[in-house]
Scaffold this motif. Structure first.
Motif, short mmCIF file in Angstrom:
data_model
loop_
_atom_site.label_atom_id
_atom_site.label_comp_id
_atom_site.label_asym_id
_atom_site.label_seq_id
_atom_site.Cartn_x
_atom_site.Cartn_y
_atom_site.Cartn_z
N ILE A 238 -8.72 -9.18 -1.52
CA ILE A 238 -8.97 -7.93 -2.24
C ILE A 238 -9.57 -6.88 -1.31
O ILE A 238 -9.15 -5.71 -1.32
N ASN A 239 -10.52 -7.29 -0.49
CA ASN A 239 -11.11 -6.35 0.47
C ASN A 239 -10.06 -5.80 1.42
O ASN A 239 -10.06 -4.59 1.74
N GLY B 42 -5.80 0.84 0.69
CA GLY B 42 -5.59 1.81 -0.37
C GLY B 42 -4.94 1.27 -1.63
O GLY B 42 -4.59 2.06 -2.52
N VAL B 43 -4.75 -0.05 -1.71
CA VAL B 43 -4.18 -0.63 -2.93
C VAL B 43 -5.22 -0.59 -4.04
O VAL B 43 -6.34 -1.07 -3.86
N LYS B 44 -4.86 -0.01 -5.18
CA LYS B 44 -5.84 0.21 -6.24
C LYS B 44 -5.75 -0.82 -7.37
O LYS B 44 -6.77 -1.26 -7.88
N ASP B 45 -4.55 -1.16 -7.80
CA ASP B 45 -4.39 -2.06 -8.94
C ASP B 45 -4.01 -3.45 -8.46
O ASP B 45 -2.89 -3.67 -7.98
N ILE B 46 -4.92 -4.39 -8.62
CA ILE B 46 -4.72 -5.77 -8.15
C ILE B 46 -4.91 -6.72 -9.33
O ILE B 46 -5.92 -6.66 -10.04
N GLN C 54 -7.75 -3.38 -0.57
CA GLN C 54 -8.44 -2.13 -0.91
C GLN C 54 -8.67 -1.26 0.32
O GLN C 54 -8.62 -0.02 0.23
N SER C 55 -8.87 -1.89 1.47
CA SER C 55 -9.05 -1.11 2.70
C SER C 55 -7.78 -0.35 3.07
O SER C 55 -7.82 0.67 3.77
N ALA D 44 0.83 -1.21 0.00
CA ALA D 44 0.00 0.00 0.00
C ALA D 44 0.86 1.26 0.00
O ALA D 44 0.55 2.24 -0.71
N HIS E 35 -11.17 -8.34 -12.05
CA HIS E 35 -9.78 -7.88 -12.00
C HIS E 35 -8.99 -8.59 -13.09
O HIS E 35 -9.34 -9.70 -13.49
#
Length: 277
Positions: free
Chosen positions: A176-177, A183-187, A180-181, A137, A217
């Motif tokens: 993924i949750n 702040g990681v955007k591109d997975i 994303q929590s 992140a 994704h």
């Protein structure tokens, strides 16, 4: 299925995935199962990068630790030592290249980020290092999330599940949750061929690729020189290029966006055939 037009933000440069791309494998390991020791020296590594880029690779994936069964387990300091100054050397020699770093250590991720990598490729799904996700992140880099068993010792143990796809989609959803929590955007998702799955399960994944995350994704497929292909055929890992390309064609038709390969020229031809069909 309508193409969602994925792209990855690699340090401000957008990597377009609206059409499939090739990730070429660069092993900096003396004990990799298929090309151990070949690219251990800097000049050899640079020559191999040049070859793969010429043959059609968009991403070069650098790994300093083998994850084959019974491989030597290395500490992060050894990975960093093996990487040396190769990352900035590659960037200087090939400024257009997108570099991915294959590691399950947050410390190596931070080193690679400081040296200039563009993508993080973690075969552990954050399971082997509790600081991995927060480090990812902080870098803001795209992250390849692989499906794997929970610990290093179990990663190749075949844990038979009644419904692998259901279990895999639940795993990806939870990871993924969490990402994303933070702040990681591109997975990018990797089903983890060759890691803790039976031959039958791996063929199931090839046949049902479109149901992995249902296309939400971008999907990376890494089946190059995998034993589930060559062992049932009684062949060596270097003798299944033709069979591998048939499977590559199959997963491309089912939505795969990145092919992680050793044989770049052959995979590039497969992508060209797919795009011009």
């Amino acid at each position: 299925m309508k193409d969602p037009g994925f792209s990855l933000n690699c340090r401000g440069k957008l990597l377009d995935l609206s059409t499939p791309i090739i990730m070429g494998i660069l092993n900096l390991t003396p004990d990799s199962f298929s090309d151990g020791g070949k690219h251990f020296e800097e000049k050899s590594a640079l020559d191999q990068v040049a070859k793969m880029l010429k043959e059609g690779a968009t991403i070069i994936d650098i790994g300093a630790q083998s994850t084959r069964p019974k491989a030597e387990f290395l500490q992060p300091e050894t990975e960093i030592s093996r990487l040396g100054k190769l990352i900035p050397m590659i960037k200087k020699e090939f400024p257009e290249v997108t570099l991915s770093l294959d590691t399950f250590y947050s410390e190596v991720v931070q080193f690679g980020f400081d040296e200039g990598i563009d993508i993080i490729n973690d075969i552990s799904g954050g399971n082997f290092d509790p600081k991995m996700f927060e480090t990812v992140a902080k870098t803001g880099l795209p992250y390849i999330l692989m499906h794997v068993n929970e610990t290093y010792d179990l990663m190749h143990k075949k844990l038979i599940e009644e419904d692998l796809l259901l279990k895999m989609n639940r795993y990806f959803s939870e990871k993924i949750n969490e990402l994303q929590s933070l702040g990681v955007k591109d997975i990018i998702l990797d089903p983890g061929f060759g890691f803790g799955k039976t031959v039958e399960q791996q063929h199931q994944l090839l046949n049902e690729t479109e149901f992995i995350d249902f296309g939400k994704h971008p999907l990376l497929i890494g089946i190059s020189r995998k034993s589930f292909i060559y062992k049932p055929l009684g062949k060596k890992h270097s003798e299944i290029v033709e069979e591998t390309q048939k499977f590559h064609q199959q997963v491309l038709e089912k939505g795969a966006k990145i092919l992680r390969v050793h044989d770049v020229a052959e995979a590039s031809k497969t992508v060209d055939i797919f795009l011009n069909r």
